[in-house]
Design a protein around this motif. Structure first.
Motif, PDB file in Angstrom:
ATOM      1  N   SER A  71     -22.607  12.816 101.687  1.00  0.00           N
ATOM      2  CA  SER A  71     -22.645  11.456 101.977  1.00  0.00           C
ATOM      3  C   SER A  71     -23.524  10.901 100.814  1.00  0.00           C
ATOM      4  N   VAL A  72     -23.526   9.731 100.538  1.00  0.00           N
ATOM      5  CA  VAL A  72     -24.290   9.023  99.501  1.00  0.00           C
ATOM      6  C   VAL A  72     -25.792   9.077  99.908  1.00  0.00           C
ATOM      7  N   THR A  73     -26.242   8.957 101.103  1.00  0.00           N
ATOM      8  CA  THR A  73     -27.655   9.072 101.324  1.00  0.00           C
ATOM      9  C   THR A  73     -28.018  10.524 101.034  1.00  0.00           C
ATOM     10  N   GLU A  74     -27.204  11.510 101.166  1.00  0.00           N
ATOM     11  CA  GLU A  74     -27.722  12.967 101.090  1.00  0.00           C
ATOM     12  C   GLU A  74     -28.007  13.027  99.438  1.00  0.00           C
ATOM     13  N   VAL A  75     -27.161  12.550  98.650  1.00  0.00           N
ATOM     14  CA  VAL A  75     -27.408  12.623  97.385  1.00  0.00           C
ATOM     15  C   VAL A  75     -28.500  11.737  96.664  1.00  0.00           C
ATOM     16  N   VAL A 108     -25.404   4.129  89.107  1.00  0.00           N
ATOM     17  CA  VAL A 108     -25.439   4.424  90.719  1.00  0.00           C
ATOM     18  C   VAL A 108     -24.383   5.020  91.194  1.00  0.00           C
ATOM     19  N   HIS A 109     -23.369   4.392  91.141  1.00  0.00           N
ATOM     20  CA  HIS A 109     -21.742   4.939  91.586  1.00  0.00           C
ATOM     21  C   HIS A 109     -21.341   6.222  91.056  1.00  0.00           C
ATOM     22  N   LEU A 110     -21.468   6.385  89.557  1.00  0.00           N
ATOM     23  CA  LEU A 110     -21.231   7.597  89.144  1.00  0.00           C
ATOM     24  C   LEU A 110     -21.938   8.940  89.212  1.00  0.00           C
ATOM     25  N   SER A 111     -23.193   8.547  89.444  1.00  0.00           N
ATOM     26  CA  SER A 111     -24.315   9.505  89.767  1.00  0.00           C
ATOM     27  C   SER A 111     -23.899  10.178  91.044  1.00  0.00           C
ATOM     28  N   VAL A 112     -23.326   9.194  91.998  1.00  0.00           N
ATOM     29  CA  VAL A 112     -23.130   9.765  93.402  1.00  0.00           C
ATOM     30  C   VAL A 112     -21.775  10.624  93.253  1.00  0.00           C
ATOM     31  N   ALA A 113     -20.863  10.042  92.495  1.00  0.00           N
ATOM     32  CA  ALA A 113     -19.317  10.488  92.394  1.00  0.00           C
ATOM     33  C   ALA A 113     -19.557  12.100  91.871  1.00  0.00           C
ATOM     34  N   ALA A 114     -20.234  12.177  91.036  1.00  0.00           N
ATOM     35  CA  ALA A 114     -20.450  13.497  90.267  1.00  0.00           C
ATOM     36  C   ALA A 114     -21.025  14.887  91.443  1.00  0.00           C
ATOM     37  N   ARG A 115     -21.470  14.128  92.563  1.00  0.00           N
ATOM     38  CA  ARG A 115     -22.030  15.157  93.396  1.00  0.00           C
ATOM     39  C   ARG A 115     -21.356  14.916  94.743  1.00  0.00           C
ATOM     40  N   LEU A 116     -20.587  14.238  94.912  1.00  0.00           N
ATOM     41  CA  LEU A 116     -19.968  14.172  96.428  1.00  0.00           C
ATOM     42  C   LEU A 116     -18.923  15.241  96.569  1.00  0.00           C
ATOM     43  N   ARG A 117     -18.722  15.607  97.913  1.00  0.00           N
ATOM     44  CA  ARG A 117     -17.843  16.438  98.072  1.00  0.00           C
ATOM     45  C   ARG A 117     -16.474  15.840  97.997  1.00  0.00           C
ATOM     46  N   GLN A 118     -16.296  14.540  98.359  1.00  0.00           N
ATOM     47  CA  GLN A 118     -14.902  14.113  98.167  1.00  0.00           C
ATOM     48  C   GLN A 118     -15.110  12.637  97.373  1.00  0.00           C
ATOM     49  N   PRO A 119     -15.263  12.911  95.834  1.00  0.00           N
ATOM     50  CA  PRO A 119     -15.590  11.662  94.967  1.00  0.00           C
ATOM     51  C   PRO A 119     -14.478  10.552  95.128  1.00  0.00           C
ATOM     52  N   GLU A 120     -13.232  10.962  95.616  1.00  0.00           N
ATOM     53  CA  GLU A 120     -12.543   9.922  95.700  1.00  0.00           C
ATOM     54  C   GLU A 120     -12.774   8.649  96.760  1.00  0.00           C
ATOM     55  N   ARG A 121     -13.754   9.027  97.454  1.00  0.00           N
ATOM     56  CA  ARG A 121     -14.301   8.022  98.496  1.00  0.00           C
ATOM     57  C   ARG A 121     -15.363   7.360  97.930  1.00  0.00           C
ATOM     58  N   MET A 122     -15.775   7.494  96.903  1.00  0.00           N
ATOM     59  CA  MET A 122     -16.852   6.912  96.312  1.00  0.00           C
ATOM     60  C   MET A 122     -16.979   5.481  96.657  1.00  0.00           C
ATOM     61  N   ALA A 123     -15.983   4.669  96.256  1.00  0.00           N
ATOM     62  CA  ALA A 123     -16.033   3.191  96.645  1.00  0.00           C
ATOM     63  C   ALA A 123     -16.398   2.911  97.898  1.00  0.00           C
ATOM     64  N   ALA A 124     -15.559   3.449  98.877  1.00  0.00           N
ATOM     65  CA  ALA A 124     -15.929   2.961 100.284  1.00  0.00           C
ATOM     66  C   ALA A 124     -17.369   3.491 100.936  1.00  0.00           C
ATOM     67  N   PRO A 161     -22.095  -7.295  94.359  1.00  0.00           N
ATOM     68  CA  PRO A 161     -22.128  -7.931  93.295  1.00  0.00           C
ATOM     69  C   PRO A 161     -21.157  -9.209  93.165  1.00  0.00           C
ATOM     70  N   VAL A 162     -21.352  -9.992  92.197  1.00  0.00           N
ATOM     71  CA  VAL A 162     -20.413 -11.132  91.793  1.00  0.00           C
ATOM     72  C   VAL A 162     -19.284 -10.590  90.804  1.00  0.00           C
ATOM     73  N   GLY A 163     -18.182  -9.933  91.444  1.00  0.00           N
ATOM     74  CA  GLY A 163     -17.337  -9.285  90.506  1.00  0.00           C
ATOM     75  C   GLY A 163     -17.086  -7.763  91.127  1.00  0.00           C
ATOM     76  N   SER A 164     -16.799  -7.046  90.362  1.00  0.00           N
ATOM     77  CA  SER A 164     -16.602  -5.568  90.486  1.00  0.00           C
ATOM     78  C   SER A 164     -18.026  -4.691  90.635  1.00  0.00           C
ATOM     79  N   TRP A 165     -17.693  -3.274  90.984  1.00  0.00           N
ATOM     80  CA  TRP A 165     -18.860  -2.814  91.105  1.00  0.00           C
ATOM     81  C   TRP A 165     -19.529  -2.287  89.793  1.00  0.00           C
ATOM     82  N   ILE A 166     -19.148  -2.483  88.621  1.00  0.00           N
ATOM     83  CA  ILE A 166     -19.961  -2.498  87.389  1.00  0.00           C
ATOM     84  C   ILE A 166     -20.486  -3.698  86.941  1.00  0.00           C
ATOM     85  N   SER A 167     -20.468  -4.842  87.939  1.00  0.00           N
ATOM     86  CA  SER A 167     -20.919  -6.035  87.484  1.00  0.00           C
ATOM     87  C   SER A 167     -22.614  -5.948  87.717  1.00  0.00           C
TER      88      SER A 167
END
Length: 395
Positions: free
Chosen positions: A30-34, A49-65, A196-202
């Motif tokens: 989970s994100v909270t665990e990271v 924030v997003h990429l630090s989590v994705a690098a450590r998730l068991r399922q990085p493809e679920r990062m966005a959700a 964010p106003v826009g995408s997740w990198i905004s």
């Protein structure tokens, strides 16, 4: 201080890899665990924030959700706040009261003092005027639920006012007050960033009224933050802690005493671990490759980084003010850096040779990250020499 026992470099690297989810283990569920494992994520650059989590998730493809739910659910599991070193961090809602009491509220007080001085000098407005504008902001958010900064400025006339900066100087200019007022209210925990106003990198966010954080005694909160840092980053030195927190050495030493930290000996000199942690063994499942983003909390976790990042690599991987760029890891140490050229692929450069297995694992990670980003190109807020070179268009 009598050190209890020496902790060599190899042992520190093993601890780092295991505790920061950089070994060949399954990763976090989970994100909270990271966030809990790292204490706080740097959030000055939204992509971090997003990429630090994705690098450590068991399922990085679920990062966005997973990130969307953690950051913007009702209530959100994570909180953005100005905290240590006047830096924007993401922390868990459970840890937010301690982090705010330990660091955030002092920063918020300085933000308000600076804002009032700017308003008085540049526009002739006082505390009563500011309080009235802030009340209108809260009322507008209470009615609308969420608003962008631009929408708030349309709804609250006071936010459209301007102050004179550097009055009488050749570089005199005028600046809107909206961003400073909103920033101060957010620092005090009265309003919070939403989607964010826009995408997740905004870097532009919608705002909402925040749920108040329960108060905590400052000394107790500082001891809790230091204990969390030692659990995630220990062993470390007093200088490491003073740098990471932004506190004076005296404050750090009192917090170390309050948490019952134990002394150890490091190559750099005296260090500290949590009570009972000096002899902890970290026998992970083996080395793994990780591509961490700019400002990731691991490379930003200590003042002295020589034990996992050779000094010869600093000029390539850091900017002039000490901000780290994207880094490549193998077995708990930095072996290179990465970036995205205009076509969006993730490319990397090796700075330390750790053999064929390491190179193949990094190549695989780079391909996975390219697929995960799916055409989104990340440009770090703080550019570093190697990142600029790797991301430049081909000659």
């Amino acid at each position: 201080m009598n050190a209890r026992r020496p902790i060599p470099r190899a042992e520190r690297i093993a601890r780092l890899a295991a505790r920061h989810l950089l070994d060949a283990g399954d990763g976090a569920g989970s994100v909270t665990e990271v966030v809990e494992r790292l204490v706080a994520l740097h959030a000055t650059d939204p992509a971090t924030v997003h990429l630090s989590v994705a690098a450590r998730l068991r399922q990085p493809e679920r990062m966005a959700a997973l990130m969307d739910e953690a950051l913007y659910g009702r209530p959100p599991a994570l909180v953005r706040m100005l905290a240590m070193r006047r830096t924007m961090f993401v922390v868990t809602r459970q840890d937010a009261p301690a982090v705010y009491a330990a660091a955030g509220q002092q920063i918020a007080a300085r933000e308000r003092t600076g804002l009032l001085a700017r308003l008085a000098e540049g526009g002739g407005w006082d505390e009563a005027w500011l309080a009235a504008v802030e009340a209108e902001v809260v009322a507008a958010l209470g009615e609308r639920g969420e608003c962008s900064g631009a929408e708030l400025a349309r709804l609250v006339p006071g936010l459209r006012e301007q102050v004179v900066v550097a009055r009488g100087k050749p570089y005199e200019t005028r600046q809107n007050v909206a961003s400073r007022i909103i920033r101060t209210m957010a620092a005090e925990g009265r309003i919070e960033r939403r989607r964010p106003v826009g995408s997740w990198i905004s870097g532009q966010f919608r705002w909402a009224v925040a749920e108040p954080l329960p108060p905590r005694p400052v000394d107790e909160a500082r001891a809790e933050v230091v204990g969390a840092w030692l659990r995630a980053y220990g062993p470390g030195t007093e200088a490491d802690l003073a740098w990471w927190t932004g506190w004076a050495l005296g404050v750090v030493r009192r917090a170390l005493g309050a948490v019952g930290a134990e002394p150890v000996q490091l190559a750099e000199g005296p260090g500290w671990v949590l009570s009972g942690d000096a002899d902890a063994a970290e026998e992970g499942p083996g080395p793994a490759a990780r591509l961490l983003p700019a400002l990731d909390p691991t490379p930003m976790g200590w003042r002295d980084r020589d034990w996992f990042l050779p000094p010869d690599h600093r000029a390539a991987l850091f900017d002039r003010t000490g901000n780290v760029g994207p880094t490549v890891w193998w077995g708990g140490e930095v072996i290179g850096g990465w970036a995205q050229p205009p076509d969006g692929t993730v490319v990397w450069r090796q700075l330390a040779d750790r053999g064929r297995e390491a190179r193949a694992a990094v190549d695989e990670r780079a391909a996975h990250l390219t697929a995960l980003l799916a055409g989104v190109r990340i440009t770090p807020r703080f550019r570093t020499p190697l990142e600029r070179e790797l991301s430049a268009p081909p000659a």
